[in-house]
Design an enzyme around this catalytic site. Structure first.
Site, PDB file in Angstrom:
ATOM      1  N   LYS A 124       6.793  -9.759 -67.428  1.00  0.00           N
ATOM      2  CA  LYS A 124       5.404  -9.668 -67.883  1.00  0.00           C
ATOM      3  C   LYS A 124       5.090  -8.223 -68.241  1.00  0.00           C
ATOM      4  O   LYS A 124       5.040  -7.347 -67.386  1.00  0.00           O
ATOM      5  CB  LYS A 124       4.415 -10.142 -66.815  1.00  0.00           C
ATOM      6  CG  LYS A 124       2.994 -10.313 -67.404  1.00  0.00           C
ATOM      7  CD  LYS A 124       1.906 -10.269 -66.368  1.00  0.00           C
ATOM      8  CE  LYS A 124       1.489  -8.873 -66.050  1.00  0.00           C
ATOM      9  NZ  LYS A 124       0.720  -8.211 -67.152  1.00  0.00           N
ATOM     10  N   GLY A 127       4.458   0.569 -61.646  1.00  0.00           N
ATOM     11  CA  GLY A 127       3.027   0.675 -61.898  1.00  0.00           C
ATOM     12  C   GLY A 127       2.355   1.495 -60.810  1.00  0.00           C
ATOM     13  O   GLY A 127       2.966   2.365 -60.185  1.00  0.00           O
ATOM     14  N   SER A 128       1.099   1.206 -60.574  1.00  0.00           N
ATOM     15  CA  SER A 128       0.311   2.000 -59.645  1.00  0.00           C
ATOM     16  C   SER A 128       0.704   1.718 -58.200  1.00  0.00           C
ATOM     17  O   SER A 128       1.172   0.625 -57.858  1.00  0.00           O
ATOM     18  CB  SER A 128      -1.178   1.721 -59.836  1.00  0.00           C
ATOM     19  OG  SER A 128      -1.513   0.435 -59.341  1.00  0.00           O
ATOM     20  N   THR A 129       0.465   2.709 -57.348  1.00  0.00           N
ATOM     21  CA  THR A 129       0.764   2.553 -55.926  1.00  0.00           C
ATOM     22  C   THR A 129      -0.099   1.467 -55.300  1.00  0.00           C
ATOM     23  O   THR A 129       0.377   0.690 -54.452  1.00  0.00           O
ATOM     24  CB  THR A 129       0.557   3.897 -55.203  1.00  0.00           C
ATOM     25  OG1 THR A 129       1.524   4.835 -55.694  1.00  0.00           O
ATOM     26  CG2 THR A 129       0.719   3.748 -53.701  1.00  0.00           C
ATOM     27  N   GLY A 186       1.353  -1.815 -56.164  1.00  0.00           N
ATOM     28  CA  GLY A 186       2.632  -1.931 -55.473  1.00  0.00           C
ATOM     29  C   GLY A 186       2.472  -2.324 -54.020  1.00  0.00           C
ATOM     30  O   GLY A 186       3.238  -3.136 -53.487  1.00  0.00           O
ATOM     31  N   GLU A 234       8.632   1.007 -58.208  1.00  0.00           N
ATOM     32  CA  GLU A 234       8.605   2.367 -58.748  1.00  0.00           C
ATOM     33  C   GLU A 234       7.146   2.646 -59.063  1.00  0.00           C
ATOM     34  O   GLU A 234       6.586   2.080 -60.000  1.00  0.00           O
ATOM     35  CB  GLU A 234       9.493   2.468 -59.992  1.00  0.00           C
ATOM     36  CG  GLU A 234       9.853   3.909 -60.334  1.00  0.00           C
ATOM     37  CD  GLU A 234       8.942   4.477 -61.391  1.00  0.00           C
ATOM     38  OE1 GLU A 234       8.019   5.238 -61.022  1.00  0.00           O
ATOM     39  OE2 GLU A 234       9.141   4.172 -62.569  1.00  0.00           O
ATOM     40  N   CYS A 293       4.693   8.659 -64.677  1.00  0.00           N
ATOM     41  CA  CYS A 293       4.656   8.617 -63.214  1.00  0.00           C
ATOM     42  C   CYS A 293       5.292   9.846 -62.590  1.00  0.00           C
ATOM     43  O   CYS A 293       4.882  10.294 -61.516  1.00  0.00           O
ATOM     44  CB  CYS A 293       5.330   7.340 -62.705  1.00  0.00           C
ATOM     45  SG  CYS A 293       7.004   7.106 -63.334  1.00  0.00           S
ATOM     46  N   GLU A 341      -3.287  11.065 -58.307  1.00  0.00           N
ATOM     47  CA  GLU A 341      -2.605  10.939 -59.597  1.00  0.00           C
ATOM     48  C   GLU A 341      -3.645  10.723 -60.693  1.00  0.00           C
ATOM     49  O   GLU A 341      -4.375   9.732 -60.694  1.00  0.00           O
ATOM     50  CB  GLU A 341      -1.614   9.768 -59.571  1.00  0.00           C
ATOM     51  CG  GLU A 341      -0.786   9.678 -60.847  1.00  0.00           C
ATOM     52  CD  GLU A 341       0.220   8.545 -60.796  1.00  0.00           C
ATOM     53  OE1 GLU A 341       1.367   8.752 -61.227  1.00  0.00           O
ATOM     54  OE2 GLU A 341      -0.138   7.450 -60.323  1.00  0.00           O
TER      55      GLU A 341
END
Length: 497
Positions: free
Chosen positions: A203, A255-257, A260, A277, A311, A408
């Site tokens: 996706k 993607g974003s923490t 995740g 990641e 990132c 970030e």
């Protein structure tokens, strides 16, 4: 009366000598968008065919540089996700049973087709993402092809990869990728999965689905068996349905923490294998013996490449106090030469921010930086009136307590801090919940090795930044995730070891 015989001077106003330090004046050099055909609408790619969403829902994908609608794309429902996973499960038996040398042939074909159609893909990626054509053409696409070539070479050598004499594939891989490097992240995920005998449901991000759908057509052109690669499009709910699906054996997410962590909670307690990641707040450390001009180029590449939407961006600049003024002066001079504008212009250095939501995030954090007392500077540049744009920005007088030093930003914003000793540099670089990347600038090899060993970062660059190679593993730890992509290490996540 005597006549006046004086002749006018042929050059009454001599042209001034050119300033050797002024930026060159470039004429526009736009790449043609006519070389890529964008359909008015796209469906999901499931079991080798494109199909509409089961409930008919669609969403629009927009060009960040102009805000024009590029196409309508299907929104995946749970039924669509289920159909894609079932197609991948059905194809898995035959794909896994193929000799590695046969799977390699498909990967080699895909790599060659990507090379042949790289100009189309570069234009499409630039239109849908907003990054400069120079980056998609010269950085993204060569790396995409290289990853497929590299993992094609591993497909028949898995018993020698160090994961046992007879490593087996896991099954169906559910992969969710971000919008900052849509095609490159696709290659990082799909190439090792296919080489190891897994099948895939991928996706792409909601704002950048077009290059993944283009890749679906490449899979057909390469003759890839139906169901081996399936691509569904949609928002976060579609990605969540894929992660939660019981038929998925392996989840890979970039993607974003925050997302995740949600995925980790969802997968916890199941048999699914997981790699993440996530975000980063990389430190670029410049010592007093560093070559200043070379370091400045690395700083610029570290934070303004892809508009800072990276990132592993070097978003924190740590400069030794004795050379801080010199480095900042050189950096500001260099930033005045960056060209911000049309991403399809081959002269553009900084393109558009990917979406209105991301622009709002960058704006909010930079305003917080000013409110907390940091000093903001940007070169004089005229931003386009349409689209999503943010000027390259530098913050000085930053402390470790500032939000811009901790969070970030994911934009073209650099926070500058100083240090006096190597120990202080390491302490400040490690003062972050992230652990993805770092850079070291010094002429002393011994200092590079000593400092690199102390940095808590998954990758440390020395006298360079943002250098990637398919043979080299990439990934982080702490809140930057776990697992590695690329290299021999990237095979492990897709093998039952």
């Amino acid at each position: 009366m005597a006549s006046d015989t004086t002749q006018p001077h042929p050059h009454p106003h001599p042209a001034p000598e050119p300033d050797p330090f002024s930026p060159f004046a470039y004429a526009p050099a736009p790449e043609s968008r006519a070389i890529v055909d964008i359909a008015p609408s796209y469906g999901h790619f499931i079991d080798g065919e494109f199909r509409e969403a089961s409930d008919g829902r669609v969403f629009k994908t927009i060009a960040p540089a102009s805000e024009e609608v590029l196409s309508e794309v299907a929104q995946a429902s749970t039924e669509d996700v289920d159909a894609a996973v079932r197609a991948a499960r059905k194809a898995f038996t035959g794909w896994a049973a193929l000799p590695g040398s046969e799977r390699a042939k498909y990967l080699f074909r895909i790599a060659r087709i990507i090379q042949e159609r790289s100009r189309e893909l570069a234009v499409l990626e630039t239109l849908d993402n907003g990054k400069p054509i120079r980056e998609t053409r010269d950085a993204d696409l060569p790396l995409v092809a290289a990853h497929f070539f590299y993992y094609a070479g591993w497909a028949d050598k898995l018993p020698y990869a160090g994961y046992g004499a007879d490593p087996r594939p896991l099954g169906v891989a559910g992969q969710v990728i971000p919008w900052n490097f849509p095609l490159m992240m696709l290659a990082w995920k799909i190439a090792p999965a296919l080489a190891t005998g897994n099948t895939v449901v991928l996706k792409p991000a909601e704002t950048t689905p077009l290059s993944a759908l283009f890749f679906a057509d490449i899979c057909r052109q390469a003759g890839l068996p139906k169901g081996v690669v399936n691509i569904i499009t949609g928002d976060g709910s579609s990605g969540a349905a894929l992660v939660e699906h019981e038929g998925v054996d392996k989840v890979a997410f970039t993607g974003s923490t925050a997302v995740g962590k949600m995925i980790a909670r969802t997968v916890a307690g199941t048999r699914k294998k997981l790699t993440l990641e996530l975000g980063g707040k990389g430190a670029n450390i410049v010592f007093d013996d560093a070559p200043v001009d070379q370091a400045v180029e690395g700083i610029v590449n570290g934070i303004y490449f892809n508009q800072g939407q990276v990132c592993c961006a070097g978003s924190r600049l740590l400069v030794q106090e004795s050379v801080q003024e010199e480095v900042l002066d050189a950096l500001k001079r260099r930033l005045t030469t960056l060209r911000v504008g049309d991403p399809l212009d081959k002269n553009t250095d900084v393109g558009a921010i990917n979406s209105a939501a991301q622009l709002a995030r960058i704006t909010e954090l930079t305003e917080a930086g000013e409110a907390e007392g940091a000093e903001r500077w940007s070169p004089s540049c005229e931003l386009p009136t349409a689209g999503y744009w943010f000027a390259p920005t530098v913050f000085t007088n930053v402390t470790q307590a500032h939000r811009i030093a901790r969070e970030e930003i994911f934009g073209p914003v650099l926070s500058v801090l100083s240090f006096r000793t190597p120990d202080e540099a390491v302490a400040k670089a490690n003062n972050t919940p992230y652990g993805l990347s770092a850079g070291i600038w010094t002429e002393k090899g011994s200092r590079i090795l000593q400092v690199a060993q102390q940095l808590r970062a998954g990758v440390v660059w020395s006298n360079t930044f943002n250098k990637f190679d398919p043979t080299s593993p990439f990934g982080g730890y702490q809140e930057s995730g776990f697992g590695r992509e690329g290299g021999r290490h990237g095979l492990e996540a897709y093998l039952d070891v």
